[in-house]
Write a protein that holds these residues in place. Structure first.
Motif, PDB file in Angstrom:
ATOM      1  N   GLU A 285      37.223  36.149  22.519  1.00 35.69           N
ATOM      2  CA  GLU A 285      38.057  36.306  23.625  1.00 35.69           C
ATOM      3  C   GLU A 285      37.537  37.148  24.360  1.00 35.69           C
ATOM      4  OE1 GLU A 285      42.125  36.969  23.543  1.00 35.69           O
ATOM      5  OE2 GLU A 285      42.612  35.717  22.017  1.00 35.69           O
ATOM      6  N   THR A 286      37.295  36.701  25.983  1.00 33.32           N
ATOM      7  CA  THR A 286      36.820  37.574  27.013  1.00 33.32           C
ATOM      8  C   THR A 286      37.177  36.680  28.185  1.00 33.32           C
ATOM      9  OG1 THR A 286      35.188  38.902  28.289  1.00 33.32           O
ATOM     10  CG2 THR A 286      34.455  36.971  27.417  1.00 33.32           C
ATOM     11  N   GLY A 287      37.786  37.670  29.252  1.00 34.35           N
ATOM     12  CA  GLY A 287      37.993  36.984  30.580  1.00 34.35           C
ATOM     13  C   GLY A 287      38.492  38.083  31.553  1.00 34.35           C
ATOM     14  N   TRP A 288      39.214  37.713  32.729  1.00 33.05           N
ATOM     15  CA  TRP A 288      39.459  38.488  33.728  1.00 33.05           C
ATOM     16  C   TRP A 288      40.518  37.888  34.458  1.00 33.05           C
ATOM     17  CZ3 TRP A 288      36.551  43.195  34.551  1.00 33.05           C
ATOM     18  CH2 TRP A 288      36.873  43.853  35.647  1.00 33.05           C
ATOM     19  N   ALA A 289      41.552  38.810  34.610  1.00 32.84           N
ATOM     20  CA  ALA A 289      42.828  37.976  35.252  1.00 32.84           C
ATOM     21  C   ALA A 289      42.479  38.205  36.743  1.00 32.84           C
ATOM     22  CB  ALA A 289      44.397  39.260  34.840  1.00 32.84           C
ATOM     23  N   SER A 290      43.095  36.862  37.510  1.00 32.24           N
ATOM     24  CA  SER A 290      43.152  36.823  38.800  1.00 32.24           C
ATOM     25  C   SER A 290      44.328  37.361  39.563  1.00 32.24           C
ATOM     26  CB  SER A 290      42.772  35.357  39.017  1.00 32.24           C
ATOM     27  OG  SER A 290      43.878  34.644  38.672  1.00 32.24           O
ATOM     28  N   ASN A 303      37.551  39.559  41.649  1.00 26.56           N
ATOM     29  CA  ASN A 303      36.916  39.905  40.606  1.00 26.56           C
ATOM     30  C   ASN A 303      36.982  39.019  39.180  1.00 26.56           C
ATOM     31  OD1 ASN A 303      36.665  42.616  41.777  1.00 26.56           O
ATOM     32  ND2 ASN A 303      38.576  43.506  41.128  1.00 26.56           N
ATOM     33  N   ALA A 304      38.027  38.236  39.461  1.00 26.79           N
ATOM     34  CA  ALA A 304      38.056  37.351  38.016  1.00 26.79           C
ATOM     35  C   ALA A 304      36.841  36.334  38.676  1.00 26.79           C
ATOM     36  CB  ALA A 304      39.427  36.609  38.065  1.00 26.79           C
ATOM     37  N   ASN A 308      33.705  35.899  35.574  1.00 26.85           N
ATOM     38  CA  ASN A 308      33.653  34.889  34.823  1.00 26.85           C
ATOM     39  C   ASN A 308      32.393  33.967  35.492  1.00 26.85           C
ATOM     40  OD1 ASN A 308      35.873  34.430  32.833  1.00 26.85           O
ATOM     41  ND2 ASN A 308      37.141  34.760  34.787  1.00 26.85           N
ATOM     42  N   TYR A 309      31.973  34.276  36.822  1.00 26.16           N
ATOM     43  CA  TYR A 309      30.661  33.636  37.115  1.00 26.16           C
ATOM     44  C   TYR A 309      29.205  34.208  36.465  1.00 26.16           C
ATOM     45  CZ  TYR A 309      26.869  32.138  40.534  1.00 26.16           C
ATOM     46  OH  TYR A 309      25.868  31.597  40.817  1.00 26.16           O
ATOM     47  N   PHE A 351      45.113  34.395  33.591  1.00 26.38           N
ATOM     48  CA  PHE A 351      43.808  34.311  33.050  1.00 26.38           C
ATOM     49  C   PHE A 351      42.889  33.073  33.081  1.00 26.38           C
ATOM     50  CE2 PHE A 351      44.705  38.358  31.217  1.00 26.38           C
ATOM     51  CZ  PHE A 351      43.523  39.069  31.113  1.00 26.38           C
ATOM     52  N   GLY A 352      43.575  32.034  33.449  1.00 26.40           N
ATOM     53  CA  GLY A 352      43.021  30.647  33.691  1.00 26.40           C
ATOM     54  C   GLY A 352      41.859  30.569  34.581  1.00 26.40           C
TER      55      GLY A 352
END
Length: 410
Positions: A285-290, A303-304, A308-309, A351-352
């Motif tokens: 798992e890895t990600g960033w909340a919007s 930032n999200a 992710n980009y 996080f989507g």
């Protein structure tokens, strides 16, 4: 969840009962150790996605298949073995890792037949049409608060593996167990990372078993969480793969220009310290909340998107980390959709990469099911029926068509 196996593919499995009979026999003749080294890989691309479904407003699994194929995301993880998902994925070519929830671990750890029951109900009936490539036994168990689960994890892993072996599926399905950063005593600088002392008695036997079966070490790595917890001392650009001074690890003489690589190398260092330096690390798992609460620093759409980009570009390079340059980095991004029913702070529900209606949350190069949440008319009739919208949708469509006809006539 791009997948290759040393002994058979899912197509080969289904093509001949003769092969199914002789493959396990040949396998056992070649390897004389009690546990044969598996060469199966549940994740052979570099970019995967976690398909969480703690929501009551996301598209049906059939639409998710369309979305994933359009995005060319082949590696998928789910947190259970939901039959509607497994049926929808049949024949799609998508490769999926299913989850055996923590609630099953204690029972399965002491009863191999219960593991057999679970596999026969949730895995075997869907093969080979649905390409189930792995079973994640538990999630973030070690380092959690339930020590009874710590004690049950290894037994559950072994019993699930034994069942897979009895069913002659070890060359198709890989067994794993994802961990959180809580298993480490420290992770900065990366060269100092070690497992917590109270976790080692449970971690080392698990690592020994996985080293015998050829399974990787799965870690949930979140630069977002590190930044959120200490925004005063962590450079946001360092967390987002943006230009920054970086950090220098004096012990290894390695310079890190992003936190993601540093977190992976910390895991490699801990494994080496525990005696398993050759084990592969995969980010489960890895990600960033919007979006987040006021006290959740960094939780913004900008930032999200940036994280992710840049993460997608990083994984597309198909290269290793500074400490393990030959180990190609692989990661499952969290998550496919915003999940409106997840408990906890606001960030947990944001996080989507995609919104509940199938449109993109922000642009990192993917195309959603629809261009925007307002353009629901572009959903297929099948999607609309599945969501129970057919009646209202038909009325809107008829009204619009009637209005357009009147305009043309006038």
């Amino acid at each position: 969840m791009e997948s290759s196996f040393a002994f058979s593919s899912s197509k080969a499995m289904g093509s001949s009962s003769f092969f199914l009979f002789w493959s396990p026999l040949l396998f056992s003749l070649i390897f004389i150790s009690p546990i044969a080294i598996m060469t199966v890989q549940a994740f052979t691309g570099t970019y995967g996605i976690n398909y969480g479904r703690i929501a009551d407003n996301i598209p049906p699994p059939e639409s998710v298949v369309t979305l994933l194929k359009a995005a060319k995301i082949k590696n998928v993880r789910i947190y259970d073995a939901d039959h509607s998902v497994l049926k929808a994925f049949k024949g799609s070519g998508l490769e999926i890792v299913v989850g055996l929830g923590n609630e099953y671990l204690k029972d399965i750890s002491v009863n191999e037949e219960r593991a057999m029951d679970w596999v026969k109900e949730n895995v075997e009936p869907f093969l080979p049409g649905t390409q189930i490539r792995g079973i994640a036994v538990g999630n973030e168990v070690l380092g959690g608060s339930d020590q009874d689960l710590w004690e049950a994890l290894l037994g559950a892993v072994k019993n699930v593996y034994n069942v897979i072996e009895r069913l002659h599926l070890t060359d198709v399905i890989q067994i794993s167990s994802p961990h959180s950063e809580a298993v480490f005593a420290n992770s900065f600088p990366p060269s100092s990372c070690v497992f917590k002392e109270n976790i080692l008695p449970y971690m080392k036997p698990l690592l020994e078993f996985f080293s015998q079966t050829g399974s990787p070490f799965f870690i949930n790595a979140y630069p977002f969480l590190a930044y959120k917890n200490d925004p005063e001392h962590i450079d946001l650009n360092y967390a987002l793969f943006l230009p920054n001074p970086g950090i220098h690890d004096q012990k290894t003489n390695i310079h890190y220009d992003n936190m993601f690589d540093a977190q992976l190398d910390a895991a490699y260092v801990a494994l080496e310290d525990a005696g398993y330096g050759k084990m592969e690390v995969i980010v489960s798992e890895t990600g960033w909340a919007s979006h987040g609460d006021e006290d959740e620093a960094g939780a913004t759409v900008k930032n999200a998107r940036t994280y992710n980009y840049n993460l997608r570009k990083r994984l597309a390079l198909k290269k290793g980390t500074p400490f393990r340059p030959k180990m190609v980095v692989k990661a499952y991004v969290f998550a496919l959709f915003n999940e409106n029913l997840k408990p906890g702070p606001t960030s947990e529900r944001n996080f989507g990469l995609f919104k509940a209606d199938g449109s993109i949350s922000y642009d990192i190069g993917f195309t959603g099911l629809i261009p925007s949440s307002a353009a629901s008319s572009l959903l297929s009739v099948k999607d609309i029926q599945a969501r129970g919208w057919f009646g209202p949708y038909s009325m809107v469509l008829i009204s619009c068509a009637s209005l357009l006809l009147q305009i043309l006539i006038s």
